[in-house]
Design an enzyme around this catalytic site. Structure first.
Site, PDB file in Angstrom:
ATOM      1  N   THR A  32       0.814  -1.220   0.000  1.00 39.23           N
ATOM      2  CA  THR A  32       0.000   0.000   0.000  1.00 39.23           C
ATOM      3  C   THR A  32       0.844   1.264   0.000  1.00 39.23           C
ATOM      4  OG1 THR A  32      -1.882  -1.067   1.040  1.00 39.23           O
ATOM      5  CG2 THR A  32      -1.657   1.281   1.453  1.00 39.23           C
ATOM      6  N   SER A  64       1.671  -7.565  -0.754  1.00 44.63           N
ATOM      7  CA  SER A  64       2.557  -8.426   0.038  1.00 44.63           C
ATOM      8  C   SER A  64       2.055  -9.861   0.146  1.00 44.63           C
ATOM      9  CB  SER A  64       2.794  -7.834   1.420  1.00 44.63           C
ATOM     10  OG  SER A  64       1.645  -7.913   2.226  1.00 44.63           O
ATOM     11  N   THR A 121       1.535  -4.392   4.393  1.00 45.20           N
ATOM     12  CA  THR A 121       1.418  -4.724   5.818  1.00 45.20           C
ATOM     13  C   THR A 121       0.799  -6.098   6.060  1.00 45.20           C
ATOM     14  OG1 THR A 121      -0.759  -3.695   5.993  1.00 45.20           O
ATOM     15  CG2 THR A 121       1.163  -2.290   6.452  1.00 45.20           C
ATOM     16  N   ASP A 122       0.143  -6.665   5.029  1.00 42.46           N
ATOM     17  CA  ASP A 122      -0.596  -7.909   5.269  1.00 42.46           C
ATOM     18  C   ASP A 122       0.302  -9.041   5.764  1.00 42.46           C
ATOM     19  OD1 ASP A 122      -2.944  -6.708   4.550  1.00 42.46           O
ATOM     20  OD2 ASP A 122      -3.002  -7.545   2.517  1.00 42.46           O
TER      21      ASP A 122
HETATM   22  N1  ASP Z   1      -2.820  -5.475   0.810  1.00 41.31           N
HETATM   23  C1  ASP Z   1      -1.731  -4.594   1.122  1.00 41.31           C
HETATM   24  C2  ASP Z   1      -0.433  -5.391   1.104  1.00 41.31           C
HETATM   25  O1  ASP Z   1      -0.133  -6.065   2.059  1.00 41.31           O
HETATM   26  C3  ASP Z   1      -1.969  -3.975   2.444  1.00 41.31           C
HETATM   27  C4  ASP Z   1      -0.923  -3.017   2.898  1.00 41.31           C
HETATM   28  O2  ASP Z   1       0.108  -2.798   2.316  1.00 41.31           O
HETATM   29  O3  ASP Z   1      -1.167  -2.410   3.938  1.00 41.31           O
HETATM   30  O4  ASP Z   1       0.255  -5.331   0.118  1.00 41.31           O
END
Ligand code: ASP
Length: 321
Positions: free
Chosen positions: A11, A53, A85-86
């Site tokens: 993200t 991710s 973050t995932d």
């Molecule tokens: N779906 C995103 C990822 O993990 C969420 C994020 O980056 O916060 O790539």
């Protein structure tokens, strides 16, 4: 002072596309251009991947660690990795297990993408770079810096689907904070020896125990997987009928017992009913202690790739959980 930055997508690096939705598109140069205060850190920017991710693999992360090792051997003060973050709680722990250097390896990301008001990526990136450059952060392994908090990769969890304060370390709290740009490390957990996994990946399954679970997925597992982590109830409990199934599996592959609660430890000797922690450990399951199921799965996979035998696995979980 130089900090090397590896960007992997997520993200923090997302922008809109004509057909709708944001996708990972921004380069490291674009990310850093949005944060003028980064200029003083002599950033060496490497765009490694541009993916959500969920798509990251162990092999890609091993490559990032190899490149980061070369960077610190060439003189970098520290390393920052940006990603989604995932999977951050798993990747941070994986990197922590295998990072052998004193230089900080700092991971961060963002919850609000750059098209939203109050996007948190620039502040997280700046705080992460400050930590990577800080002498106070040396010898702490991999760290996750988010929302001005510094977390040990070994303890941190993603606890909320959308909040910018999603990362927390429920068993310990953060190791420190970034306050008015100054890095304050308040507690220093002992560093554990780095592991050396081989390339390639053994398959490690994760089974979350649920109400009235008959375990029908479990019996054939040892033919397809080399290890299993059980996310059990509370302090390490499963329905009585599952205990012999797990015990039989534990004679064939390592089976690690963890708690699905999100904080606290599996016990060793408090409850005695069939399916209790005492029963399962006596059947050969390995105690996952304070490690959550996701981290236990990462550790088991790394240990198996490093060629660890059953006794080594039990010993490493005792040391690291
Ligand atoms: N779906 C995103 C990822 O993990 C969420 C994020 O980056 O916060 O790539």
């Amino acid at each position: 002072m130089t900090v090397t930055l590896f960007t992997l997508g997520g993200t923090i690096a997302m922008a809109g596309r004509p057909s709708g939705g944001v996708v990972p598109r921004l380069s490291g140069a674009e990310l850093t251009a949005a944060v003028p205060a980064l200029a003083e850190y002599g950033l060496d920017v490497r765009d490694a991947h541009a993916v959500p991710s969920a798509n990251l693999t162990f092999a890609q992360l091993y490559e990032v660690v190899d490149a980061a090792s070369r960077a610190v051997k060439a003189g970098a003060t520290g390393v920052v990795v940006t990603q989604g973050t995932d999977t951050l709680e798993e990747t941070a722990y994986l990197l922590d297990l295998i990072w052998p250097h004193p230089q900080p390896l700092v991971l961060t990301g963002a919850m609000r993408n750059p098209t939203l008001a109050g996007a948190d990526g620039p502040a997280n990136l700046l705080a992460a770079v400050r930590v990577a450059a800080a002498p106070e952060a040396r010898d702490l392994g991999a760290l996750l810096v988010f929302n001005d908090e510094i977390h040990a990769a070994r303890r941190v969890r993603k606890t909320h689907a959308t909040s910018t304060a999603t990362f927390a370390s429920p068993n310990t709290g953060p190791l420190g904070h970034v306050i008015e740009g100054r890095v304050r490390v308040l507690t220093r957990p002992p560093r554990l020896p780095a592991l050396t996994p081989a390339a390639g990946g053994p398959r490690v399954a994760l089974h979350t125990v649920t109400l009235d679970d008959d375990g029908a997925l479990l019996p054939g597992l040892a033919t397809t997987h080399q290890g299993l982590v059980v996310a059990a109830y509370g302090v390490g409990h499963v329905p009585a009928g599952l205990a012999p199934v797990l015990g039989e599996l534990a004679t064939r592959i390592p089976v690690v017992l963890t708690s699905r609660t999100g904080a606290g430890s599996v016990l060793t000797s408090t409850y005695g009913a069939p399916g209790s922690e005492t029963d399962l450990l006596s059947r050969g399951l390995v105690n996952g202690g304070l490690l959550d199921p996701y981290k236990a799965r990462v550790l088991l996979r790394v240990l198996l790739s490093a060629g660890a035998a059953h006794e080594d696995i039990a010993r490493e979980f005792t040391l690291r959980a």
